[in-house]
Structure formats: structure tokens, C-alpha cells
Design a protein around this motif. Structure first.
Motif, PDB file in Angstrom:
ATOM      1  N   SER A 259       0.846  -1.187   0.000  1.00 30.43           N
ATOM      2  CA  SER A 259       0.000   0.000   0.000  1.00 30.43           C
ATOM      3  C   SER A 259       0.885   1.241   0.000  1.00 30.43           C
ATOM      4  O   SER A 259       2.116   1.134   0.022  1.00 30.43           O
ATOM      5  N   VAL A 260       0.221   2.402  -0.009  1.00 31.67           N
ATOM      6  CA  VAL A 260       0.970   3.643   0.131  1.00 31.67           C
ATOM      7  C   VAL A 260       1.201   3.873   1.627  1.00 31.67           C
ATOM      8  O   VAL A 260       0.609   3.191   2.461  1.00 31.67           O
ATOM      9  N   LEU A 261       2.051   4.814   1.984  1.00 30.17           N
ATOM     10  CA  LEU A 261       2.411   4.987   3.391  1.00 30.17           C
ATOM     11  C   LEU A 261       1.339   5.751   4.165  1.00 30.17           C
ATOM     12  O   LEU A 261       0.674   6.630   3.622  1.00 30.17           O
ATOM     13  N   ALA A 262       1.203   5.429   5.444  1.00 34.35           N
ATOM     14  CA  ALA A 262       0.214   6.108   6.285  1.00 34.35           C
ATOM     15  C   ALA A 262       0.700   6.136   7.724  1.00 34.35           C
ATOM     16  O   ALA A 262       1.506   5.283   8.127  1.00 34.35           O
ATOM     17  N   GLY A 263       0.209   7.095   8.484  1.00 36.70           N
ATOM     18  CA  GLY A 263       0.565   7.147   9.895  1.00 36.70           C
ATOM     19  C   GLY A 263      -0.252   8.193  10.630  1.00 36.70           C
ATOM     20  O   GLY A 263      -0.814   9.103  10.011  1.00 36.70           O
ATOM     21  N   PHE A 264      -0.307   8.063  11.929  1.00 31.98           N
ATOM     22  CA  PHE A 264      -1.103   8.984  12.741  1.00 31.98           C
ATOM     23  C   PHE A 264      -0.434  10.346  12.878  1.00 31.98           C
ATOM     24  O   PHE A 264       0.783  10.454  12.920  1.00 31.98           O
ATOM     25  N   VAL A 265      -1.271  11.360  12.940  1.00 28.78           N
ATOM     26  CA  VAL A 265      -0.811  12.722  13.145  1.00 28.78           C
ATOM     27  C   VAL A 265      -0.485  12.895  14.628  1.00 28.78           C
ATOM     28  O   VAL A 265      -1.228  12.415  15.490  1.00 28.78           O
ATOM     29  N   GLU A 266       0.620  13.546  14.922  1.00 33.86           N
ATOM     30  CA  GLU A 266       1.002  13.763  16.320  1.00 33.86           C
ATOM     31  C   GLU A 266       0.549  15.138  16.792  1.00 33.86           C
ATOM     32  O   GLU A 266       0.387  16.049  15.971  1.00 33.86           O
TER      33      GLU A 266
ATOM     34  N   VAL B  28      10.167  14.376   0.809  1.00 35.15           N
ATOM     35  CA  VAL B  28       9.137  14.655  -0.193  1.00 35.15           C
ATOM     36  C   VAL B  28       8.861  16.149  -0.276  1.00 35.15           C
ATOM     37  O   VAL B  28       9.192  16.912   0.640  1.00 35.15           O
ATOM     38  N   LYS B  29       8.267  16.565  -1.421  1.00 36.59           N
ATOM     39  CA  LYS B  29       7.878  17.965  -1.612  1.00 36.59           C
ATOM     40  C   LYS B  29       6.541  18.002  -2.353  1.00 36.59           C
ATOM     41  O   LYS B  29       6.022  16.955  -2.739  1.00 36.59           O
ATOM     42  N   ASP B  30       6.038  19.202  -2.590  1.00 38.21           N
ATOM     43  CA  ASP B  30       4.760  19.390  -3.322  1.00 38.21           C
ATOM     44  C   ASP B  30       3.643  18.520  -2.746  1.00 38.21           C
ATOM     45  O   ASP B  30       2.991  17.766  -3.471  1.00 38.21           O
ATOM     46  N   ILE B  31       3.442  18.629  -1.455  1.00 40.91           N
ATOM     47  CA  ILE B  31       2.398  17.828  -0.795  1.00 40.91           C
ATOM     48  C   ILE B  31       1.039  18.453  -1.102  1.00 40.91           C
ATOM     49  O   ILE B  31       0.810  19.621  -0.806  1.00 40.91           O
ATOM     50  N   ARG B  32       0.163  17.670  -1.737  1.00 44.44           N
ATOM     51  CA  ARG B  32      -1.153  18.174  -2.134  1.00 44.44           C
ATOM     52  C   ARG B  32      -2.252  17.327  -1.524  1.00 44.44           C
ATOM     53  O   ARG B  32      -2.173  16.099  -1.547  1.00 44.44           O
ATOM     54  N   TYR B  33      -3.288  18.017  -1.074  1.00 45.19           N
ATOM     55  CA  TYR B  33      -4.454  17.320  -0.530  1.00 45.19           C
ATOM     56  C   TYR B  33      -5.141  16.517  -1.624  1.00 45.19           C
ATOM     57  O   TYR B  33      -5.314  16.989  -2.746  1.00 45.19           O
ATOM     58  N   PHE B  34      -5.554  15.304  -1.307  1.00 45.00           N
ATOM     59  CA  PHE B  34      -6.217  14.430  -2.278  1.00 45.00           C
ATOM     60  C   PHE B  34      -7.689  14.193  -1.929  1.00 45.00           C
ATOM     61  O   PHE B  34      -8.572  14.277  -2.762  1.00 45.00           O
TER      62      PHE B  34
ATOM     63  N   ILE C 273      -6.594  11.117   5.978  1.00 43.35           N
ATOM     64  CA  ILE C 273      -6.510  12.327   5.172  1.00 43.35           C
ATOM     65  C   ILE C 273      -5.446  12.072   4.102  1.00 43.35           C
ATOM     66  O   ILE C 273      -4.268  11.900   4.419  1.00 43.35           O
ATOM     67  N   GLY C 274      -5.903  12.006   2.855  1.00 45.03           N
ATOM     68  CA  GLY C 274      -5.042  11.564   1.764  1.00 45.03           C
ATOM     69  C   GLY C 274      -4.304  12.700   1.080  1.00 45.03           C
ATOM     70  O   GLY C 274      -4.848  13.789   0.881  1.00 45.03           O
ATOM     71  N   PHE C 275      -3.048  12.425   0.703  1.00 42.91           N
ATOM     72  CA  PHE C 275      -2.207  13.401   0.006  1.00 42.91           C
ATOM     73  C   PHE C 275      -1.461  12.722  -1.118  1.00 42.91           C
ATOM     74  O   PHE C 275      -1.243  11.504  -1.100  1.00 42.91           O
ATOM     75  N   THR C 276      -1.020  13.555  -2.078  1.00 48.91           N
ATOM     76  CA  THR C 276      -0.022  13.112  -3.036  1.00 48.91           C
ATOM     77  C   THR C 276       1.217  13.955  -2.758  1.00 48.91           C
ATOM     78  O   THR C 276       1.113  15.068  -2.223  1.00 48.91           O
ATOM     79  N   ALA C 277       2.383  13.426  -3.069  1.00 50.15           N
ATOM     80  CA  ALA C 277       3.626  14.170  -2.856  1.00 50.15           C
ATOM     81  C   ALA C 277       4.638  13.727  -3.895  1.00 50.15           C
ATOM     82  O   ALA C 277       4.507  12.641  -4.487  1.00 50.15           O
ATOM     83  N   GLN C 278       5.638  14.566  -4.123  1.00 53.72           N
ATOM     84  CA  GLN C 278       6.697  14.250  -5.069  1.00 53.72           C
ATOM     85  C   GLN C 278       7.982  13.903  -4.311  1.00 53.72           C
ATOM     86  O   GLN C 278       8.283  14.508  -3.272  1.00 53.72           O
TER      87      GLN C 278
ATOM     88  N   LEU D 274      -6.080   6.321  -4.281  1.00 57.10           N
ATOM     89  CA  LEU D 274      -4.832   7.015  -4.622  1.00 57.10           C
ATOM     90  C   LEU D 274      -4.108   6.285  -5.755  1.00 57.10           C
ATOM     91  O   LEU D 274      -3.623   6.899  -6.691  1.00 57.10           O
ATOM     92  N   VAL D 275      -4.056   4.954  -5.657  1.00 56.31           N
ATOM     93  CA  VAL D 275      -3.380   4.183  -6.704  1.00 56.31           C
ATOM     94  C   VAL D 275      -4.141   4.312  -8.029  1.00 56.31           C
ATOM     95  O   VAL D 275      -3.538   4.471  -9.097  1.00 56.31           O
ATOM     96  N   GLU D 276      -5.476   4.303  -7.964  1.00 56.36           N
ATOM     97  CA  GLU D 276      -6.287   4.477  -9.184  1.00 56.36           C
ATOM     98  C   GLU D 276      -5.993   5.843  -9.823  1.00 56.36           C
ATOM     99  O   GLU D 276      -5.937   5.973 -11.040  1.00 56.36           O
TER     100      GLU D 276
END
Ligand SMILES: [Zn+2]
Length: 286
Positions: free
Chosen positions: A182-189, A210-216, A229-234, A271-273
Motif C-alpha cells: 500500500s501507500v504509506l500512512a501514519g497517525f498525526v502527532e 518529499v515535496k509538493d504535498i497536495r491534498y487528495f 486524510i489523503g495526500f499526493t507528494a513528489q 490514490l493508486v487508481e
């Protein structure tokens, strides 16, 4: 492919205060632990549709009004341990009913289980220990002694698809089913922005920047009370260095050579789609 499309979203109107009078039957989300009581049909499941839950002859506690779905009142109730299901009915975990219950009702069951679980686990004030009182007008409990308010608990988590050219980063945790990535995930602190959580998680788990973090997009995740809460990043730098406390494997994948994918239920899959569509590929088989 959206989780709940606008049409579905408009079908549910949340509320806390039940209608004073109700002529029609209601939909009942009754939980034994985190298992939902359903009518078992051949391939699908159905929710109990009754004027009053007591018609099933089962003991129950903590009746919570959820709002209206397609004009039908919806309630969540908690069943005492050991309550046997009536004939033709059974208890099913939420993940097991995904795809067997209408999608909008599935997510409503996810809402219901979180409210029941909150009610069960917030009986006493965490500050002074006295029994809490439910506030009638909002989803909250109040301490009659110190006035402290207790709201349903939500644990926000970020989930991010990291791109590097025509590749995406996928990883597997040892808790995943065989072969699934899967893509990476983790809890917000506490104290973090969502973007900081994305940067930290990716760096902690695989050692890359990573950079260019965008809300998905976002998705409730009632296992047991997260909000994804999903994001894409470069990709911005570094080599993959797997944190073996968290992950078993991680790597860069192109659209034509993807590993086993997460279930349709998850925002990870969406996200993968999204990535596949961007690469001009058709979507994943279901
Ligand atoms: Zn108190």
C-alpha cells in the motif's frame, strides 16, 4: 470511484435529537462489540428495519439517534455481551460486510460503531471520575461535577502516495495480507500540521524526503476511530531505507508492474487508481 458520491452523501442527514414522533419504521445499527447485527440473505446483508428495536426481543443499551437516511430514522444501539442473534440474523464485522451492504449504509455503519464505542468507553469523567451525563442537543457528554466535556474520539492519520517520475512508492507492513502493498500512512502527532505529518511519516518509514504535498481527499476509517486524510507528494531526495520496526518491504513501482493492491474499501486504493489514470492506464481489476 469516490467513496460516497454526492448523491449518496445527500441521502443522509445527520442529527442528534431524535424526532418527537415517528410513524415509519427505522433502521437499526446494533453492535455486539464491533460486530453488526444483520439479516443474512444469500449474498447480501440487510439491516433490521423496525418501529422499535425492542421488537426483536433483545436487550440493548445506549440508543443513539444518528439522523435520517432516505427519510428513514437511523439509530445505533449497543448489545450486551453474549446476546444471541435471532433466527435468520447474525453478527458480522464491518470489513466483512463491505460490498454486501449498500455502500452508503456501510459508511453509516462505520459512523454508528464509532458512536457506540465512544459511549461504551466514556462513562466516567477522565478528570474527576464521576459518571458522565449525555448532552441531549449534541454528540457530547458532560461531567456533572467539573463540567468537563467529552466528545467522540477521532484519530487523524495521513496517507500519502509518493511519486517519482512514472513510479510510485509502495510498502508492506507485516500486518498486511500476503503479497499486499500500500501507500504509506501514519497517525498525526499533537502539534503537527498534516503536511508535517506526511514529511515525518515518509522519512521515518523509508528515509526519503518529499515535496509538493497536495491534498487528495479524506475518508472515515472506523477501525476503530480514524480519519484518513489523503495526500499526493513528489520525491525530493534520499534512497529508500526501510524502517523494519514498521515495514517489511518498500520500493518504487511503475504502473505496469504493481504489487498486490489494498482493498477497494480504502482510500489507498483510490490514490493508486488516481496514479494509474495519470499514467494513462486503466483502473485496477476489482
Ligand atoms: Zn469531571
Amino acid at each position: 470511484m469516490a467513496r460516497i458520491d454526492m448523491e449518496d452523501r445527500n441521502r443522509f442527514v445527520p442529527a442528534v435529537v431524535p424526532p418527537a414522533e415517528r410513524e415509519e419504521a427505522a433502521l437499526w445499527f446494533a453492535f455486539l462489540g464491533n460486530q453488526l447485527l444483520v439479516h443474512l440473505d444469500s449474498d447480501s446483508v440487510r439491516l433490521p428495519y423496525l418501529g422499535d428495536f425492542s421488537e426483536l426481543g433483545l436487550p440493548h443499551q445506549g440508543q443513539h439517534y444518528l439522523g435520517q437516511f432516505d427519510g428513514h430514522a437511523c439509530y445505533a444501539v449497543d448489545l450486551p455481551e453474549g446476546t444471541a442473534a435471532p433466527p435468520g440474523m447474525g453478527y458480522e464485522g464491518l470489513r466483512r460486510i463491505y460490498g454486501r451492504l449498500e455502500e452508503a449504509l456501510f459508511w453509516l455503519a462505520g459512523r454508528a460503531v464509532q458512536i457506540v464505542e465512544w459511549d461504551r468507553t466514556h462513562r466516567f469523567c477522565g478528570r474527576c471520575g464521576v459518571p458522565l451525563k449525555t448532552r441531549p442537543q449534541e454528540r457530547a457528554k458532560e461531567c456533572p461535577q467539573c463540567g468537563f466535556l467529552h466528545f467522540p474520539r477521532l484519530a487523524p492519520a495521513v496517507i500519502v502516495l509518493v511519486e517519482r517520475g512514472n513510479q510510485l512508492l509502495m510498502a508492506r507492513s507485516r500486518h498486511f495480507a500476503q503479497g499486499v502493498y500500500s501507500v504509506l500512512a501514519g497517525f498525526v502527532e499533537p502539534g503537527e500540521t498534516l503536511e508535517e505529518a506526511v514529511e515525518r511519516e515518509v522519512f521515518e518509514e523509508v528515509g526519503i524526503k518529499v515535496k509538493d504535498i497536495r491534498y487528495f481527499g479524506s475518508q472515515p476509517w472506523p477501525f476503530p476511530h480514524s480519519l484518513m486524510i489523503g495526500f499526493t507528494a513528489q520525491y525530493a531526495g534520499g534512497e529508500i531505507k526501510i524502517n523494519h520496526e514498521e515495514l517489511e518491504d518498500a520500493g518504487w513501482y511503475t504502473a505496469d508492474r504493481l504489487p498486490g493492491q489494498p482493498g477497494k474499501i480504502s482510500i489507498a486504493r483510490r490514490l493508486v487508481e488516481w496514479f494509474l489514470a495519470k499514467q494513462g492506464r486503466s483502473s485496477l481489476p476489482s
